[in-house]
Design a protein around this motif. Sequence first.
Motif, PDB file in Angstrom:
ATOM      1  N   TRP A  59      25.723  49.366  51.049  1.00 18.68           N
ATOM      2  CA  TRP A  59      26.250  48.442  50.190  1.00 18.68           C
ATOM      3  C   TRP A  59      25.458  48.975  49.107  1.00 18.68           C
ATOM      4  O   TRP A  59      26.234  47.996  47.671  1.00 18.68           O
ATOM      5  CB  TRP A  59      26.121  47.075  51.114  1.00 18.68           C
ATOM      6  N   LEU A  60      24.163  49.666  49.332  1.00 17.71           N
ATOM      7  CA  LEU A  60      23.851  50.010  47.889  1.00 17.71           C
ATOM      8  C   LEU A  60      24.478  51.285  47.560  1.00 17.71           C
ATOM      9  O   LEU A  60      24.930  51.373  45.968  1.00 17.71           O
ATOM     10  CB  LEU A  60      22.143  50.944  47.738  1.00 17.71           C
ATOM     11  N   VAL A  61      25.884  51.631  48.066  1.00 17.61           N
ATOM     12  CA  VAL A  61      27.129  52.838  47.516  1.00 17.61           C
ATOM     13  C   VAL A  61      28.346  51.589  47.370  1.00 17.61           C
ATOM     14  O   VAL A  61      28.819  51.304  46.394  1.00 17.61           O
ATOM     15  CB  VAL A  61      26.880  53.963  47.937  1.00 17.61           C
ATOM     16  N   LEU A  62      28.500  50.941  48.019  1.00 18.63           N
ATOM     17  CA  LEU A  62      29.120  50.340  47.900  1.00 18.63           C
ATOM     18  C   LEU A  62      30.416  49.222  47.826  1.00 18.63           C
ATOM     19  O   LEU A  62      31.181  49.059  46.510  1.00 18.63           O
ATOM     20  CB  LEU A  62      29.963  49.148  49.848  1.00 18.63           C
ATOM     21  N   LEU A  63      28.896  48.259  46.463  1.00 15.81           N
ATOM     22  CA  LEU A  63      28.286  47.741  45.914  1.00 15.81           C
ATOM     23  C   LEU A  63      29.545  48.016  44.343  1.00 15.81           C
ATOM     24  O   LEU A  63      30.467  46.806  44.013  1.00 15.81           O
ATOM     25  CB  LEU A  63      27.301  46.378  45.446  1.00 15.81           C
ATOM     26  N   PRO A  64      28.313  48.779  43.682  1.00 14.00           N
ATOM     27  CA  PRO A  64      29.686  49.110  42.882  1.00 14.00           C
ATOM     28  C   PRO A  64      30.702  49.647  43.085  1.00 14.00           C
ATOM     29  O   PRO A  64      31.919  49.389  42.045  1.00 14.00           O
ATOM     30  CB  PRO A  64      28.318  50.449  42.477  1.00 14.00           C
ATOM     31  N   LEU A  65      31.088  49.904  44.107  1.00 14.57           N
ATOM     32  CA  LEU A  65      32.740  50.714  43.924  1.00 14.57           C
ATOM     33  C   LEU A  65      33.433  49.519  43.991  1.00 14.57           C
ATOM     34  O   LEU A  65      34.465  48.827  43.952  1.00 14.57           O
ATOM     35  CB  LEU A  65      32.960  51.470  45.144  1.00 14.57           C
ATOM     36  N   GLY A  66      32.853  48.457  44.932  1.00 19.34           N
ATOM     37  CA  GLY A  66      33.463  46.665  45.114  1.00 19.34           C
ATOM     38  C   GLY A  66      34.058  45.850  43.750  1.00 19.34           C
ATOM     39  O   GLY A  66      34.628  45.897  43.588  1.00 19.34           O
ATOM     40  N   ALA A  67      32.154  45.995  43.194  1.00 21.40           N
ATOM     41  CA  ALA A  67      32.834  45.395  41.846  1.00 21.40           C
ATOM     42  C   ALA A  67      33.591  46.359  40.553  1.00 21.40           C
ATOM     43  O   ALA A  67      34.289  45.268  40.104  1.00 21.40           O
ATOM     44  CB  ALA A  67      31.304  45.996  41.076  1.00 21.40           C
ATOM     45  N   ILE A  68      33.813  47.706  40.689  1.00 22.50           N
ATOM     46  CA  ILE A  68      34.829  48.020  39.643  1.00 22.50           C
ATOM     47  C   ILE A  68      36.001  47.502  40.469  1.00 22.50           C
ATOM     48  O   ILE A  68      36.661  47.897  39.070  1.00 22.50           O
ATOM     49  CB  ILE A  68      34.796  49.813  40.385  1.00 22.50           C
ATOM     50  N   THR A  69      36.623  47.718  41.097  1.00 19.23           N
ATOM     51  CA  THR A  69      37.586  47.737  42.024  1.00 19.23           C
ATOM     52  C   THR A  69      38.165  46.054  41.567  1.00 19.23           C
ATOM     53  O   THR A  69      39.110  45.712  40.715  1.00 19.23           O
ATOM     54  CB  THR A  69      37.755  47.167  43.777  1.00 19.23           C
ATOM     55  N   TRP A  70      36.960  45.162  42.290  1.00 16.21           N
ATOM     56  CA  TRP A  70      37.509  43.811  41.607  1.00 16.21           C
ATOM     57  C   TRP A  70      37.116  43.250  39.430  1.00 16.21           C
ATOM     58  O   TRP A  70      38.627  42.785  39.229  1.00 16.21           O
ATOM     59  CB  TRP A  70      36.080  43.081  42.013  1.00 16.21           C
ATOM     60  N   ALA A  71      36.584  44.673  38.798  1.00 11.13           N
ATOM     61  CA  ALA A  71      36.834  44.027  37.289  1.00 11.13           C
ATOM     62  C   ALA A  71      38.354  44.430  37.281  1.00 11.13           C
ATOM     63  O   ALA A  71      38.697  44.253  36.537  1.00 11.13           O
ATOM     64  CB  ALA A  71      35.820  44.510  36.304  1.00 11.13           C
ATOM     65  N   LEU A  72      38.657  45.461  37.790  1.00  6.37           N
ATOM     66  CA  LEU A  72      39.976  46.281  37.607  1.00  6.37           C
ATOM     67  C   LEU A  72      41.495  45.026  38.251  1.00  6.37           C
ATOM     68  O   LEU A  72      42.255  45.268  37.868  1.00  6.37           O
ATOM     69  CB  LEU A  72      40.620  47.915  38.469  1.00  6.37           C
ATOM     70  N   PHE A  73      40.804  44.248  38.951  1.00  9.73           N
ATOM     71  CA  PHE A  73      41.700  43.667  39.759  1.00  9.73           C
ATOM     72  C   PHE A  73      41.839  41.989  38.698  1.00  9.73           C
ATOM     73  O   PHE A  73      43.315  41.512  38.428  1.00  9.73           O
ATOM     74  CB  PHE A  73      41.849  43.218  41.247  1.00  9.73           C
ATOM     75  N   LEU A  74      41.141  41.956  38.637  1.00 13.96           N
ATOM     76  CA  LEU A  74      40.323  41.089  37.059  1.00 13.96           C
ATOM     77  C   LEU A  74      41.954  41.332  35.813  1.00 13.96           C
ATOM     78  O   LEU A  74      41.964  40.131  35.570  1.00 13.96           O
ATOM     79  CB  LEU A  74      39.587  40.507  36.832  1.00 13.96           C
ATOM     80  N   ASN A  75      41.423  42.811  35.553  1.00 14.29           N
ATOM     81  CA  ASN A  75      42.932  43.164  34.382  1.00 14.29           C
ATOM     82  C   ASN A  75      43.923  43.288  34.903  1.00 14.29           C
ATOM     83  O   ASN A  75      44.706  42.993  33.813  1.00 14.29           O
ATOM     84  CB  ASN A  75      41.695  43.982  34.199  1.00 14.29           C
ATOM     85  N   SER A  76      43.880  43.365  36.148  1.00 14.38           N
ATOM     86  CA  SER A  76      45.488  43.877  36.302  1.00 14.38           C
ATOM     87  C   SER A  76      47.046  42.673  36.747  1.00 14.38           C
ATOM     88  O   SER A  76      47.822  42.905  36.566  1.00 14.38           O
ATOM     89  CB  SER A  76      45.124  44.320  37.627  1.00 14.38           C
ATOM     90  N   GLY A  77      46.289  41.458  36.835  1.00 12.49           N
ATOM     91  CA  GLY A  77      47.119  39.486  36.843  1.00 12.49           C
ATOM     92  C   GLY A  77      47.063  39.474  37.708  1.00 12.49           C
ATOM     93  O   GLY A  77      47.083  38.686  38.185  1.00 12.49           O
ATOM     94  N   VAL A  78      46.433  40.711  38.921  1.00 15.35           N
ATOM     95  CA  VAL A  78      46.692  39.544  40.592  1.00 15.35           C
ATOM     96  C   VAL A  78      45.221  39.210  40.468  1.00 15.35           C
ATOM     97  O   VAL A  78      43.895  39.418  40.019  1.00 15.35           O
ATOM     98  CB  VAL A  78      46.384  40.365  41.640  1.00 15.35           C
ATOM     99  N   HIS A  79      45.185  37.956  41.103  1.00 17.46           N
ATOM    100  CA  HIS A  79      43.332  37.090  41.375  1.00 17.46           C
ATOM    101  C   HIS A  79      42.631  37.630  41.544  1.00 17.46           C
ATOM    102  O   HIS A  79      42.989  38.667  43.231  1.00 17.46           O
ATOM    103  CB  HIS A  79      43.976  35.921  41.920  1.00 17.46           C
TER     104      HIS A  79
END
Length: 468
Positions: free
Chosen positions: A239-259
Motif C-alpha cells: 500500500w505504500l506504493v499503491l496509495l500514491p498511485l491510487g490518489a493520483i487516479t482518484w484526482a484524475l477521475f475527479l476532474n474527468s467528470g466521472v464520479h
Amino acid sequence: MNDHPSPSTTPARRSERILERGTYREYLRIEQILTRETTGGLVLLAATVLALILANSPASGAYEALRDQHVGVDIGDFHLRLTLGHWAADGLLAIFFFLAGLELKMEFLTGDLRSPGKALVPMVAAAGGVAVPALLFVAITAAGPPGALQGWAIPAATDIAFALAVLALLGSHLPTALRTFLLTLAIVDDLIAIIIIAVFYTADLRLGYLALALIPIALYALVAHRAEWLFKKHYGAAWLVLLPLGAITWALFLNSGVHATIAGVVLAFMIPVRSRSRYGARYSLAQTFEHRFRPLSTGIAVPVFAFFSAGVAVGGVSGLLDAWSSPVAIGIVVGLVAGKILGIVGATFLVTRLRGAHLDPDIRWVDLVGMAGVAGIGFTVSLLVTELSFDPSDPLHAAAKVGVLTASVLAAVVGAAVLLPRNRRYRRIAEREAVDADADGVPDVFAPEPAAGPGPAADGTPPGGGAR
C-alpha cells in the motif's frame, strides 16, 4: 406447520432447491461478517443521529459552516479544492467503494457468485430490488415538481453496513443460507449502484483526464500483481506504493467528470484475489487489504460521510410534515419499503418457478419478505445519489434526505416485525439441533465440509481473527 420437516415429507425425486443450508464453515464466515458490520452500523447510526441533532439545534450554523468549509487547492483548471462535505462524499466514500469492489471481485472469483447456480437467485433478486423501487418512484413523481425524476435511482440502493447490522441484531438464529442471501444481494446491489452512478451521474466528461488515469491504473495493476515478488511475505506493505498511485487516479477521475468514487472500484478490480503462495504468502493481497482497510471504511469513512450528509434541517414538525408530503419523499419511502419487498420476493419467486425449483424446506417465503424488508435500508448509497441528483439549494434535496432517513427506519421496523418471530422459531430448532452435534461440536444438519487443502478461510479472515 411443523418447526422442522420430517424425512417422510421429502419427495422421491429431489427437485432443485434454493437457499439450502451450507457448511459449518460458511456459517462461521457469516457470523464473522455480521459481527464486523454490527460495530460499523452502530458507529454509522451514532454519526447520523449527531448530524440530525446539530442540524436542528442552535449549533446548526456552525455545523453548516464546517460542512461547507473549503479545503485544498486548484492548480489551473485541475480542481482539488472541495468543501469538507464533498471531500467526504467524493474522497472518503472512495474507500467504501474500494472495499465494495474487493468484495465483488472476491465473490465472483472465489465466493458464492463464482457458481452460476448459486449466484443466479441473489443476482436476479438484486436486479428486481433495484428495478421495482425505481419504477415506483418514477410513477409517483412523474406528475410532481420539475426535476423530481432526477432522483429515480435514490430508492434503488441497499446499505450493506446498516442492513447487516440490523440482521445481526434481529436474526441471530436465522438459517445461514438466508443471511448469505442478504449479504450476496447487498454486494450485487452495490455493483448495480456503481454502474448507475458511472453511467447516469457523469457530467461534463473530460476524456483527456480519463485517458491520463490509465497510466497510474496500469502501474497500480502491475505493482499489485507483482506484490508477492516485490514484498515477499510482507506484501501488505504494498500500500505504500499503491496509495500514491491510487490518489493520483482518484484526482484524475475527479476532474474527468466521472464520479470520483468509481476510481475506488476500478482500483479494487486491479487487486489479485488469489495468492500464488510461491513466496510464502498465505493470504492474497485482496484478502489482506480487505482485512486492514475495512475498519477504516466502516469506522471512519462511512460515518464521516453520514455526519456531513445526513444533517438535514427539517424545520420542526411543520417542516417535517411538508417534507413527508413531497412526491420525492413519498416515492423514496414507497420505493425502499414496498418496492424492495415486491422486487426481491417477486424476482425470487419468478426465477424459482421458471427453473422448476423450490425453497429449501427449512425456509419459508415469509423469511424472504423479512430479508427484503431489511434490504430496504438504503442510507449510504441513497444519500450519495441524493447528493448527485439535487442541488443542495433545491428544496427537493432536503425532502429526498428526509425520505431516505424515514424509509430506512421504516424498513428496519418492517424487517424486525417479520424476522423477530421467525428468529424465535429458528432458535427452538437450533436448540434441538445442538443436542445432535457430533463430538467435533458441529451439528449434523450442516452439509459435509468439502475436501480442502491448506489456505485461508472463505472470507480471507485469519483463524482467530489475527492480524495479517
